[in-house]
Design a protein around this motif. Structure first.
Motif, PDB file in Angstrom:
ATOM      1  N   VAL A   2       0.842  -1.249   0.064  1.00  0.00           N
ATOM      2  CA  VAL A   2      -0.113  -0.212  -0.008  1.00  0.00           C
ATOM      3  C   VAL A   2       0.855   1.391  -0.018  1.00  0.00           C
ATOM      4  CG1 VAL A   2      -1.557   1.362   1.446  1.00  0.00           C
ATOM      5  CG2 VAL A   2      -1.822  -1.190   1.239  1.00  0.00           C
ATOM      6  N   ALA A   3       0.744   2.178  -0.763  1.00  0.00           N
ATOM      7  CA  ALA A   3       1.453   3.351  -1.159  1.00  0.00           C
ATOM      8  C   ALA A   3       0.630   4.575  -0.478  1.00  0.00           C
ATOM      9  CB  ALA A   3       1.930   3.635  -2.420  1.00  0.00           C
ATOM     10  N   ILE A   4       1.303   5.512   0.036  1.00  0.00           N
ATOM     11  CA  ILE A   4       0.637   6.598   0.310  1.00  0.00           C
ATOM     12  C   ILE A   4       1.678   7.763   0.457  1.00  0.00           C
ATOM     13  CG2 ILE A   4       1.028   6.713   2.777  1.00  0.00           C
ATOM     14  CD1 ILE A   4      -1.787   8.110   3.378  1.00  0.00           C
ATOM     15  N   ILE A  51      -2.556   4.615   7.215  1.00  0.00           N
ATOM     16  CA  ILE A  51      -2.341   3.126   6.861  1.00  0.00           C
ATOM     17  C   ILE A  51      -1.809   2.299   7.932  1.00  0.00           C
ATOM     18  CG2 ILE A  51      -2.096   4.066   4.448  1.00  0.00           C
ATOM     19  CD1 ILE A  51       0.964   3.548   4.697  1.00  0.00           C
ATOM     20  N   ALA A  52      -1.839   2.526   9.183  1.00  0.00           N
ATOM     21  CA  ALA A  52      -1.487   1.685  10.306  1.00  0.00           C
ATOM     22  C   ALA A  52      -1.785   0.268  10.169  1.00  0.00           C
ATOM     23  CB  ALA A  52      -1.739   2.414  11.673  1.00  0.00           C
ATOM     24  N   SER A  53      -2.913   0.161   9.684  1.00  0.00           N
ATOM     25  CA  SER A  53      -3.528  -1.503   9.808  1.00  0.00           C
ATOM     26  C   SER A  53      -3.137  -2.223   8.738  1.00  0.00           C
ATOM     27  CB  SER A  53      -5.112  -1.250   9.523  1.00  0.00           C
ATOM     28  OG  SER A  53      -5.362  -0.609   8.167  1.00  0.00           O
ATOM     29  N   VAL A  54      -2.407  -1.742   7.842  1.00  0.00           N
ATOM     30  CA  VAL A  54      -1.541  -2.380   6.791  1.00  0.00           C
ATOM     31  C   VAL A  54      -0.420  -3.504   7.276  1.00  0.00           C
ATOM     32  CG1 VAL A  54      -2.591  -0.994   4.908  1.00  0.00           C
ATOM     33  CG2 VAL A  54      -0.158  -0.922   5.779  1.00  0.00           C
ATOM     34  N   ILE A  57       5.445  -0.512   8.109  1.00  0.00           N
ATOM     35  CA  ILE A  57       5.702   0.809   7.193  1.00  0.00           C
ATOM     36  C   ILE A  57       7.022   1.463   6.801  1.00  0.00           C
ATOM     37  CG2 ILE A  57       4.827   3.170   6.816  1.00  0.00           C
ATOM     38  CD1 ILE A  57       2.376   2.544   8.626  1.00  0.00           C
ATOM     39  N   GLY A  58       7.406   1.652   5.640  1.00  0.00           N
ATOM     40  CA  GLY A  58       8.801   2.005   5.468  1.00  0.00           C
ATOM     41  C   GLY A  58       8.636   3.263   4.672  1.00  0.00           C
TER      42      GLY A  58
END
Length: 208
Positions: A2-4, A51-54, A57-58
């Motif tokens: 997932v990207a944000i 997006i904490a639920s994915v 995170i990097g």
């Protein structure tokens, strides 16, 4: 994945969308001077929360974004890894201690970053993973004249392999810890139930 991509520049000009012609680059630099690192960190943290639920995170960033990625690795909780590309302001924050693994990418012929100083700094920070390529500033961007396909490909492979390996291990550890937590909870419930049965059968349990 997932990207944000947080719209960091909305704080100085909403909806900013500029290219890489010389006038646009100069305009981008002028706008960058108006940016606040504190606000950028706030926006990165907000993106992380969204997006904490994915899972793990990097963060990856280029040019000023590379500096943001470096500072975020040191000042924000919750990042699994960081990959700053040719961050022009990294040396200004060279004493920071990242809280997560970092892989830095620089160009040998970068006109905006003193590579000699980068080499000296990296020699004193052997814990940092870093690579210097036979390319200039912006070598990863195929919309710039300084794009260097070979270096971009190599950097991407290094970054991708490093992220995949680290995040796979991190997710496995998180799964193991979750399983251990669930097992401990199950054991507690079982013990509580046994005590309740023992008391119900007149076992003489005295609560204290």
């Amino acid at each position: 994945y997932v990207a944000i991509a947080p719209a960091l520049f909305d704080r100085v000009e909403r909806g900013l969308d500029i290219g890489y012609s010389p006038p646009e680059i100069e305009r981008g630099r002028a706008l960058m001077q108006k940016m606040s690192m504190d606000n950028a960190l706030f926006d990165v943290a907000a993106a992380m929360k969204a997006i904490a639920s994915v899972g793990s995170i990097g963060i990856v960033g280029y040019c000023w974004g590379g500096t943001v990625a470096w500072v975020s690795a040191a000042k924000l909780e919750g990042l699994a890894c960081s990959a700053p590309y040719y961050g022009g302001g990294v040396l200004a924050h060279k004493d920071l201690k990242p809280r997560c693994p970092v892989m830095l990418h620089f160009g040998e012929a970068d006109h905006a970053i003193p590579i000699g100083e980068v080499r000296t700094w990296l020699a004193a920070r052997p814990e940092l993973a870093a690579h210097i390529y036979a390319a200039g500033h912006g070598f990863n961007c195929d919309q710039r004249g300084s794009y260097h396909a070979e270096s971009a490909k190599l950097a991407r492979e290094r970054y991708q392999n490093g992220v995949d390996d680290f995040l796979t291990v991190l997710d496995a550890e998180r799964t193991m810890l979750l399983a251990q937590s669930e097992l401990a909870f199950s054991q507690t419930v079982t013990a509580t139930s046994l005590v309740a049965i023992y008391k119900a059968l007149g076992g003489g349990w005295q609560g204290r």
